[in-house]
Design a protein around this motif. Structure first.
Motif, mmCIF file in Angstrom:
data_model
loop_
_atom_site.group_PDB
_atom_site.id
_atom_site.type_symbol
_atom_site.label_atom_id
_atom_site.label_comp_id
_atom_site.label_asym_id
_atom_site.label_seq_id
_atom_site.Cartn_x
_atom_site.Cartn_y
_atom_site.Cartn_z
ATOM 1 N N THR A 181 10.143 -5.613 -0.852
ATOM 2 C CA THR A 181 10.785 -6.744 -1.521
ATOM 3 C C THR A 181 9.851 -7.950 -1.534
ATOM 4 O OG1 THR A 181 11.878 -7.180 0.586
ATOM 5 C CG2 THR A 181 13.180 -6.082 -1.116
ATOM 6 N N THR A 182 8.947 -8.002 -0.576
ATOM 7 C CA THR A 182 7.998 -9.112 -0.506
ATOM 8 C C THR A 182 7.060 -9.152 -1.715
ATOM 9 O OG1 THR A 182 7.288 -7.702 1.328
ATOM 10 C CG2 THR A 182 7.428 -10.037 1.746
ATOM 11 N N ASP A 216 11.304 -8.567 6.400
ATOM 12 C CA ASP A 216 11.190 -7.565 7.453
ATOM 13 C C ASP A 216 10.786 -8.253 8.744
ATOM 14 O OD1 ASP A 216 8.194 -7.714 7.524
ATOM 15 O OD2 ASP A 216 8.427 -6.901 5.496
ATOM 16 N N THR A 245 0.817 -1.220 0.000
ATOM 17 C CA THR A 245 0.000 0.000 0.000
ATOM 18 C C THR A 245 0.848 1.267 0.000
ATOM 19 O OG1 THR A 245 -0.129 -0.046 2.394
ATOM 20 C CG2 THR A 245 -1.925 -1.115 1.208
ATOM 21 N N HIS A 246 2.176 1.117 -0.069
ATOM 22 C CA HIS A 246 3.037 2.313 -0.127
ATOM 23 C C HIS A 246 2.832 2.993 -1.479
ATOM 24 C CE1 HIS A 246 5.266 -0.247 2.777
ATOM 25 N NE2 HIS A 246 5.566 0.905 3.352
ATOM 26 N N SER A 251 4.696 0.012 -9.439
ATOM 27 C CA SER A 251 5.541 0.481 -8.350
ATOM 28 C C SER A 251 5.425 -0.463 -7.163
ATOM 29 C CB SER A 251 5.074 1.878 -7.931
ATOM 30 O OG SER A 251 5.758 2.323 -6.783
HETATM 31 C C1 B12 Z 1 6.710 5.974 4.294
HETATM 32 C C2 B12 Z 1 6.718 4.487 4.612
HETATM 33 C C3 B12 Z 1 5.517 3.912 5.064
HETATM 34 C C4 B12 Z 1 4.195 4.678 5.134
HETATM 35 C C5 B12 Z 1 3.521 4.605 3.758
HETATM 36 C C6 B12 Z 1 2.597 5.752 3.424
HETATM 37 C C7 B12 Z 1 2.090 5.675 2.007
HETATM 38 N N1 B12 Z 1 0.862 6.095 1.818
HETATM 39 O O1 B12 Z 1 2.782 5.289 1.078
HETATM 40 C C8 B12 Z 1 3.471 3.867 6.250
HETATM 41 C C9 B12 Z 1 3.936 4.429 7.593
HETATM 42 C C10 B12 Z 1 1.963 3.845 6.209
HETATM 43 C C11 B12 Z 1 4.129 2.485 6.072
HETATM 44 C C12 B12 Z 1 3.542 1.296 6.431
HETATM 45 C C13 B12 Z 1 4.168 0.059 6.432
HETATM 46 N N2 B12 Z 1 5.451 -0.159 6.093
HETATM 47 CO CO1 B12 Z 1 6.563 1.134 5.321
HETATM 48 N N3 B12 Z 1 7.944 2.398 4.718
HETATM 49 C C14 B12 Z 1 7.909 3.681 4.452
HETATM 50 C C15 B12 Z 1 9.342 4.171 4.090
HETATM 51 C C16 B12 Z 1 9.964 4.758 5.350
HETATM 52 C C17 B12 Z 1 9.475 5.184 2.960
HETATM 53 C C18 B12 Z 1 8.739 4.865 1.661
HETATM 54 C C19 B12 Z 1 8.486 6.117 0.844
HETATM 55 O O2 B12 Z 1 7.365 6.598 0.792
HETATM 56 N N4 B12 Z 1 9.522 6.689 0.220
HETATM 57 C C20 B12 Z 1 9.426 7.953 -0.499
HETATM 58 C C21 B12 Z 1 9.064 7.798 -1.983
HETATM 59 C C22 B12 Z 1 8.992 9.165 -2.644
HETATM 60 O O3 B12 Z 1 10.068 7.057 -2.611
HETATM 61 P P1 B12 Z 1 9.788 5.799 -3.571
HETATM 62 O O4 B12 Z 1 8.487 5.213 -3.227
HETATM 63 O O5 B12 Z 1 10.988 4.959 -3.614
HETATM 64 O O6 B12 Z 1 9.535 6.451 -5.021
HETATM 65 C C23 B12 Z 1 10.496 7.053 -5.842
HETATM 66 C C24 B12 Z 1 11.268 6.078 -6.738
HETATM 67 O O7 B12 Z 1 11.407 4.793 -6.179
HETATM 68 C C25 B12 Z 1 10.559 6.100 -8.052
HETATM 69 N N5 B12 Z 1 9.426 5.194 -8.262
HETATM 70 C C26 B12 Z 1 8.507 4.737 -7.387
HETATM 71 N N6 B12 Z 1 7.602 3.994 -7.997
HETATM 72 C C27 B12 Z 1 7.902 3.964 -9.307
HETATM 73 C C28 B12 Z 1 7.291 3.353 -10.390
HETATM 74 C C29 B12 Z 1 7.828 3.485 -11.671
HETATM 75 C C30 B12 Z 1 7.160 2.849 -12.826
HETATM 76 C C31 B12 Z 1 9.028 4.232 -11.855
HETATM 77 C C32 B12 Z 1 9.620 4.342 -13.183
HETATM 78 C C33 B12 Z 1 9.641 4.856 -10.758
HETATM 79 C C34 B12 Z 1 9.089 4.724 -9.489
HETATM 80 O O8 B12 Z 1 10.077 7.421 -8.131
HETATM 81 C C35 B12 Z 1 9.663 7.866 -6.824
HETATM 82 C C36 B12 Z 1 9.826 9.355 -6.710
HETATM 83 O O9 B12 Z 1 11.114 9.800 -7.065
HETATM 84 C C37 B12 Z 1 10.015 2.805 3.688
HETATM 85 C C38 B12 Z 1 11.527 2.737 3.843
HETATM 86 C C39 B12 Z 1 12.208 3.135 2.558
HETATM 87 N N7 B12 Z 1 12.942 4.189 2.607
HETATM 88 O O10 B12 Z 1 12.075 2.505 1.539
HETATM 89 C C40 B12 Z 1 9.268 1.804 4.593
HETATM 90 C C41 B12 Z 1 9.129 0.339 4.150
HETATM 91 C C42 B12 Z 1 8.835 0.284 2.665
HETATM 92 N N8 B12 Z 1 7.918 -0.174 4.966
HETATM 93 C C43 B12 Z 1 8.061 -1.319 5.420
HETATM 94 C C44 B12 Z 1 7.099 -1.991 6.261
HETATM 95 C C45 B12 Z 1 7.534 -3.305 6.866
HETATM 96 C C46 B12 Z 1 5.829 -1.423 6.513
HETATM 97 C C47 B12 Z 1 4.674 -2.068 7.333
HETATM 98 C C48 B12 Z 1 4.453 -3.547 7.081
HETATM 99 C C49 B12 Z 1 4.937 -1.782 8.840
HETATM 100 C C50 B12 Z 1 3.917 -2.295 9.878
HETATM 101 N N9 B12 Z 1 4.369 -2.352 11.104
HETATM 102 O O11 B12 Z 1 2.786 -2.615 9.638
HETATM 103 C C51 B12 Z 1 3.474 -1.188 6.904
HETATM 104 C C52 B12 Z 1 2.553 -1.893 5.937
HETATM 105 C C53 B12 Z 1 2.467 -1.445 4.513
HETATM 106 C C54 B12 Z 1 1.800 -2.419 3.581
HETATM 107 N N10 B12 Z 1 1.730 -3.708 3.802
HETATM 108 O O12 B12 Z 1 1.310 -2.023 2.562
HETATM 109 C C55 B12 Z 1 9.349 -1.965 4.959
HETATM 110 C C56 B12 Z 1 9.114 -2.947 3.809
HETATM 111 C C57 B12 Z 1 9.878 -4.235 3.972
HETATM 112 C C58 B12 Z 1 9.595 -5.164 2.839
HETATM 113 N N11 B12 Z 1 8.802 -6.182 3.084
HETATM 114 O O13 B12 Z 1 10.092 -4.989 1.774
HETATM 115 C C59 B12 Z 1 10.235 -0.705 4.590
HETATM 116 C C60 B12 Z 1 11.292 -0.964 3.517
HETATM 117 C C61 B12 Z 1 10.920 -0.275 5.907
HETATM 118 C C62 B12 Z 1 11.973 -1.273 6.378
HETATM 119 N N12 B12 Z 1 13.220 -0.867 6.400
HETATM 120 O O14 B12 Z 1 11.695 -2.374 6.751
HETATM 121 N N13 B12 Z 1 5.374 2.626 5.510
#
Ligand code: B12
Lengths: 218, 266
Positions: A156-157, B129, A106-107, A152
């Motif tokens: 990793t899961t 995770d 759901t991210h 997107s």
């Molecule tokens: C913010 C966040 C959340 C928010 C999400 C809010 C939301 N509406 O999205 C909240 C707090 C709700 C959340 C919840 C959870 N999260 Co979280 N979260 C994060 C966090 C800290 C940052 C993600 C983020 O938004 N980054 C900012 C955006 C802008 O970056 P981005 O998505 O990478 O996108 C950029 C590029 O990648 C690219 N891009 C993205 N998509 C696409 C698609 C295409 C086609 C292209 C070309 C480019 C592209 O462009 C974007 C902009 O430049 C990450 C850690 C991390 N840094 O990865 C953990 C992380 C992803 N979460 C994690 C976890 C475990 C959870 C939870 C399960 C925690 C829990 N206790 O329940 C829950 C459940 C979520 C679910 N099952 O769906 C883990 C995932 C582990 C895994 N299995 O892989 C992470 C990696 C943290 C960790 N170190 O363990 N999370």
């Protein structure tokens, strides 16, 4: 005396960078009343501001929440300026993109940023949202005759689901009709190659260039 | 079982080390690999504070004598920073003479990718995770058990400063009421349940009021999901099966190590 075009474009840019989703509407109206070109206002003002916001995020100057609010300001501005685009600003029929976050995840912040950048670049967007069942990508692509499927995930899961969608496209016999691009922080070029996705980018700004290249624009 | 000081360390020599049987089939004398010829415990455990309760439970049972280095829970927001921090701690552990470095952490957004030891063996659970690690009883049956849209809580997660309750206040101060509400919706809008993972390592009552606050903030219900500490116990006891990734010195952890190759094989 009305403000100059450059000056107002600079203001539009600042409104987006400074997350001013209310002020931006006033500036847009002032810009239009002065008779300036909507397309320039969007590209040089709003979109340039959003690119700056993404840059600030990459440099860790901005938080994710800041970028989200910048995108609100961008959208608010677009609402005002877009209806005033001239036919000549849009070249040909818009290319179609089906976008979503794969099942189990759901991210959606990253997906939303990519969506906005593609939308402002003139793509027609079909946003399936988050936690999207894998079949839905295929069905939507068939339904709207999409040019690109953009997927997107931040987990990793769930990343293997992207490969599954590509397999499903093959089964449905439409793999050669649609390009696939993938992204999200755990995704790499190597992974994209492995699953056979044509496009990958590290951020939303580059995603536009990749999408354009995939459909042969510019 | 008390370790005997004459016990010389021997490592199973299967590549990627994978015990063929279930943990129960591993001979009772086998686990205690951390021992060196002089009888000293040369295992060092690097553990994420998010799983403090789980680590302590397993340590009481299987790890006494093993040193623990704690990693701050805040790192899960930034996988790149986490990776740098972990490698620094691994180096420190090796300098302190560890022959085995155990990581009580998940792949965490690739935060574990690229980590390696120079001379020690590096061992970690094969889980994406900690949520999925804590939900798994017995052997891993699929890549992840966590469901989308569920906020999983344990006592550790309830201490997480970035969780839902504190955030609105922070955003109100920074952006004002209107924008804070807008952010609440886009950040947390996907949730339909709050879940307490019942893994027997903490008292659910301790987290109940926090869970209620979260559920209220998100306007969703609370449920309890059965969890387990099996994976952590396997890691600390040395009963390493396919759910535990074992890297020989010099071999770096890869994203592919976490793929569901084993599940697919069946
Ligand atoms: C913010 C966040 C959340 C928010 C999400 C809010 C939301 N509406 O999205 C909240 C707090 C709700 C959340 C919840 C959870 N999260 Co979280 N979260 C994060 C966090 C800290 C940052 C993600 C983020 O938004 N980054 C900012 C955006 C802008 O970056 P981005 O998505 O990478 O996108 C950029 C590029 O990648 C690219 N891009 C993205 N998509 C696409 C698609 C295409 C086609 C292209 C070309 C480019 C592209 O462009 C974007 C902009 O430049 C990450 C850690 C991390 N840094 O990865 C953990 C992380 C992803 N979460 C994690 C976890 C475990 C959870 C939870 C399960 C925690 C829990 N206790 O329940 C829950 C459940 C979520 C679910 N099952 O769906 C883990 C995932 C582990 C895994 N299995 O892989 C992470 C990696 C943290 C960790 N170190 O363990 N999370």
């Amino acid at each position: 005396m009305a403000a100059g075009k450059e000056e107002l474009i600079e203001k539009l840019y600042e409104c987006v960078v400074e997350m001013e989703d209310e002020d931006v509407v006033d500036v847009c109206n002032e810009y239009l009343e002065a008779g300036y070109n909507a397309y320039d206002g969007i590209m040089e003002g709003l979109v340039a501001g959003m690119n700056k916001a993404s840059e600030l995020y990459d440099e860790e100057e901005y938080f994710v929440t800041d970028v989200l609010l910048c995108s609100d300001a961008l959208y608010a501005g677009l609402e005002v300026l877009r209806p005033h685009l001239e036919a000549s600003d849009v070249d040909g029929e818009a290319k179609k993109v089906v976008i979503g976050v794969v099942e189990g995840d759901t991210h959606d912040i990253g997906k939303n940023l990519v969506r906005i950048m593609l939308e402002t670049a003139g793509f027609e967007i079909y946003d399936l949202g988050r936690d999207v069942p894998l079949d839905a990508f295929v069905e939507k692509a068939k339904e709207v005759d999409a040019d690109i499927i953009a997927m997107s995930t931040l987990m990793t899961t769930t990343m293997s689901g992207m490969g599954t969608v590509i397999e499903k496209l093959k089964e449905a016999g439409i793999r050669d009709r649609v390009k696939v691009m993938v992204g999200g922080s755990p995704i790499s070029r190597k992974f994209a190659d492995e699953i056979g996705a044509e496009g990958y980018s590290v951020n939303a700004v580059e995603a536009v260039a990749v999408a354009k290249q995939l459909v042969g624009i510019e | 079982m008390e370790p005997s000081s004459s016990h010389v360390v021997s490592m199973p020599n299967v590549p990627g080390i994978c015990w063929s049987g279930s943990p129960a089939e591993v001979p009772a004398t086998a686990p205690y690999y951390g021992m060196t010829e002089d009888g000293a415990d040369r295992r060092i455990l690097i553990a994420c504070a998010m799983m403090e309760d789980e680590v302590r439970c397993a340590w009481e049972k299987h790890g006494r004598g093993m040193r623990i280095m704690w990693v701050d829970r805040g790192y899960h927001e930034k996988p790149d920073v986490l990776r740098a921090k972990l490698q620094e701690m691994i180096d420190e552990a090796e300098e302190a003479g560890a022959t085995q470095v155990l990581l009580a952490i998940g792949l965490c957004g690739n935060g574990a990718v690229g980590l390696s030891c120079k001379s020690a063996t590096l061992v970690m659970p094969r889980f994406d995770d900690c949520v999925n690690l804590m939900l798994q009883a017995g052997e891993r049956t699929c890549r992840g058990l966590a469901k989308a849209g569920v906020m999983y809580l344990t006592r550790g997660w309830a201490h997480d400063a970035t969780m839902v309750t504190g955030q609105r206040e922070l955003w109100v101060r920074k952006y004002g009421e209107r924008r804070a509400d807008r952010l609440m919706k886009s950040m947390w809008g996907a949730y339909h349940a709050v879940s307490l993972i019942d893994n027997g390592c903490y008292d659910l009552e301790d987290v109940e009021s926090y869970a209620q606050t979260c559920a209220k903030a998100l306007d969703v219900g609370i449920r309890v999901d059965p969890g387990s500490n099996d994976v952590m116990e396997k890691l600390l006891s040395g009963r390493w099966d396919c759910d535990i990734l074992v890297c020989e010195p010099g071999r770096a952890i890869m994203q592919e190590d976490f793929d569901d190759w084993k599940e697919k094989k069946h």
